[in-house]
Enzyme design. Sequence first.
Site, PDB file in Angstrom:
ATOM      1  N   THR A 125      69.875  -5.661 -24.871  1.00 48.30           N
ATOM      2  CA  THR A 125      71.744  -5.450 -25.015  1.00 48.30           C
ATOM      3  C   THR A 125      71.977  -3.720 -24.037  1.00 48.30           C
ATOM      4  OG1 THR A 125      71.269  -4.674 -27.305  1.00 48.30           O
ATOM      5  CG2 THR A 125      72.186  -7.222 -26.787  1.00 48.30           C
ATOM      6  N   GLU A 156      68.915 -12.101 -24.969  1.00 49.28           N
ATOM      7  CA  GLU A 156      69.388 -10.666 -25.361  1.00 49.28           C
ATOM      8  C   GLU A 156      68.665 -10.121 -26.501  1.00 49.28           C
ATOM      9  OE1 GLU A 156      70.810  -8.320 -23.275  1.00 49.28           O
ATOM     10  OE2 GLU A 156      71.821  -9.803 -21.894  1.00 49.28           O
ATOM     11  N   ASP A 186      65.606  -3.099 -18.602  1.00 47.35           N
ATOM     12  CA  ASP A 186      65.663  -3.549 -19.846  1.00 47.35           C
ATOM     13  C   ASP A 186      63.994  -4.519 -19.516  1.00 47.35           C
ATOM     14  OD1 ASP A 186      67.725  -5.151 -18.291  1.00 47.35           O
ATOM     15  OD2 ASP A 186      68.098  -6.744 -19.892  1.00 47.35           O
TER      16      ASP A 186
HETATM   17 ZN   LIG Z   1      69.382  -7.174 -18.721  1.00 49.71          ZN
END
Ligand SMILES: [Zn+2]
Length: 276
Positions: free
Chosen positions: A84, A147, A195
């Site tokens: 996140t 997430e 990420d």
């Molecule tokens: Zn992302």
Amino acid sequence: MKNRSLLLLLLSATIITSCSKKLTGPYALTNKVYKHQTDSLVTILKQAGPPILLDSLGKNIPGDWVGTVNFNLRKPNYVIIHYTAQDSLPQTLRTFTLVKPQVSAHYVIGKDGRVIHMLNDYLRAWHAGISKWGSISDMNSLSIGIELDNNGNEPFAPAQMKSLLLLLTQLKRSYNIPTANFIGHADIAPPRKPDPGKYFPWMLLAQKGFGYWPDTVLVPAPPEFDSTTALRLIGYDTSNLPAAITAFKRHFVQTDDTPELTPCDLDVLYNVYRKY
Ligand SMILES: [Zn+2]
């Protein structure tokens, strides 16, 4: 007149009380918006009619509608994992229930392992953004977005990973998602997104059947090995090659993410590419 005012007051008080009974909890109002929006999608699904086609002179080309009896909903075929980059689970839930940020995910998993489902799996969340994987340029339409509550600079909590693995097991089984199709946001958007980052345990996921990981013993890459083509065959968008190399290393090497392939990185790439 006095009695009538009193009656109106009592009536409005009753309405307020009954409304407040239904709308409780911090997300009661946005849950109501969710329900309204899914209802409006049903209206779209029920639309049926002939295609409206025009010829080069602008005249109508005749068409018909005949409803088939064989269909169901399209299924997600990828899982995209994110962190996140926020400081807390409530902060993420707030972001995903505000209209302005225009972002969402199907699931959010807290550090304590709590799993929050935010969107029906069959609906299109807004988590991938501008991205490319192989020939797929609209990953939101094909994927489930997960997430993980993590600011990007910390290891992932064991309880969080335990819940993630349980969720992935369920999703893989429900939608028959191929092993190769469990990937990260950085894989599909190399220049933009880092990420789930270097702390994410891709090796553990691969051991459980979600995505791939290099073998312990690596066969050396042959001298004629074309690393750019190999990255492209895995799925990476190589139009920005340094970014693609960095993304590959964040996922499959993790010890460094410099945009160069060392001889050892080349062996890892050769090994991974042969699994795809
Ligand atoms: Zn992302």
